[in-house]
Design an enzyme around this catalytic site. Structure first.
Site, PDB file in Angstrom:
ATOM      1  N   LYS A 150       0.829  -1.208   0.000  1.00 58.49           N
ATOM      2  CA  LYS A 150       0.000   0.000   0.000  1.00 58.49           C
ATOM      3  C   LYS A 150       0.864   1.258   0.000  1.00 58.49           C
ATOM      4  O   LYS A 150       0.599   2.224   0.701  1.00 58.49           O
ATOM      5  CB  LYS A 150      -0.925  -0.007   1.219  1.00 58.49           C
ATOM      6  CG  LYS A 150      -1.886  -1.190   1.228  1.00 58.49           C
ATOM      7  CD  LYS A 150      -2.794  -1.156   2.431  1.00 58.49           C
ATOM      8  CE  LYS A 150      -3.703  -2.355   2.504  1.00 58.49           C
ATOM      9  NZ  LYS A 150      -4.637  -2.473   1.433  1.00 58.49           N
ATOM     10  N   CYS A 151       1.887   1.246  -0.819  1.00 60.10           N
ATOM     11  CA  CYS A 151       2.875   2.317  -0.861  1.00 60.10           C
ATOM     12  C   CYS A 151       2.853   2.966  -2.246  1.00 60.10           C
ATOM     13  O   CYS A 151       2.517   2.311  -3.236  1.00 60.10           O
ATOM     14  CB  CYS A 151       4.256   1.707  -0.574  1.00 60.10           C
ATOM     15  SG  CYS A 151       5.649   2.827  -0.721  1.00 60.10           S
ATOM     16  N   GLY A 152       3.242   4.216  -2.307  1.00 60.28           N
ATOM     17  CA  GLY A 152       3.349   4.885  -3.603  1.00 60.28           C
ATOM     18  C   GLY A 152       4.359   4.218  -4.525  1.00 60.28           C
ATOM     19  O   GLY A 152       4.290   4.362  -5.746  1.00 60.28           O
ATOM     20  N   THR A 167       4.727   0.899  -4.652  1.00 61.26           N
ATOM     21  CA  THR A 167       4.272  -0.473  -4.908  1.00 61.26           C
ATOM     22  C   THR A 167       4.297  -0.847  -6.392  1.00 61.26           C
ATOM     23  O   THR A 167       4.645  -1.983  -6.721  1.00 61.26           O
ATOM     24  CB  THR A 167       2.873  -0.698  -4.293  1.00 61.26           C
ATOM     25  OG1 THR A 167       2.967  -0.475  -2.879  1.00 61.26           O
ATOM     26  CG2 THR A 167       2.361  -2.100  -4.541  1.00 61.26           C
TER      27      THR A 167
END
EC number: 1.11.1.24
Length: 162
Positions: free
Chosen positions: A36-38, A40
């Site tokens: 759930k990371c930018g 990803t």
């Protein structure tokens, strides 16, 4: 204290032992990952690199970590499913770990001791930091989260040709 990359050991996504001595002679990219990371979407480029070079002795190990913005909250099974469904990931995803602090996994303690980051900072700053290890087990490079996996292509090629 671990004295060699090949002395390292971790747990795979099923909780079984994964010994690094099986990586002898291979070029390895180790990445702390999160769903759930930018960053990803880097999974896509990581998988492309893996598919391109896996038959030439290249391995990627993904280590899920929930220490940065709680961006990897799922179970090991959920993480694996996410990676496969959304990015077609086939490279090994290990058991979720900590990369910093008193509970940091020994793999990351070793990597950080071998190659500091920007301005000598040893800690991992965010998800998708990358460590490149040559076929002799030497940590040759450390890359920030901002470094796109595709930009490592030339360096991986060079290490594989040695």
């Amino acid at each position: 204290m671990t004295t060699s990359f090949y002395d390292l050991e971790c747990k795979d996504k099923k909780g079984e032992s994964f010994k690094f001595d099986q990586l002898k002679g291979k070029v390895v990219l180790i990445v702390n990952v999160a769903s759930k990371c930018g960053f990803t979407p880097q999974y896509k480029e990581l998988e492309e690199l893996y598919k391109k070079y896996q038959d030439k002795g290249f391995v990627i190990l993904g280590f899920p970590c929930n220490q940065f913005g709680k961006q990897e909250p799922g179970s090991d099974e959920q993480i694996t499913e996410f990676c496969q469904l959304n990015y077609g990931v086939t490279f090994p995803i290990m058991k979720k770990i900590d990369v910093n602090g008193s509970n940091a996994d020994s793999v990351y303690n070793y990597l950080k001791s071998q190659k500091a980051g920007l301005l000598g900072f040893k800690g991992i700053k965010w998800n998708f930091e990358k460590f490149l290890v040559d076929s002799n087990g030497k940590v040759v490079q450390r890359f920030s989260s901002l470094t796109k996996p595709s930009s490592l292509d030339q360096e991986i090629q060079s290490l594989l040709s040695k």
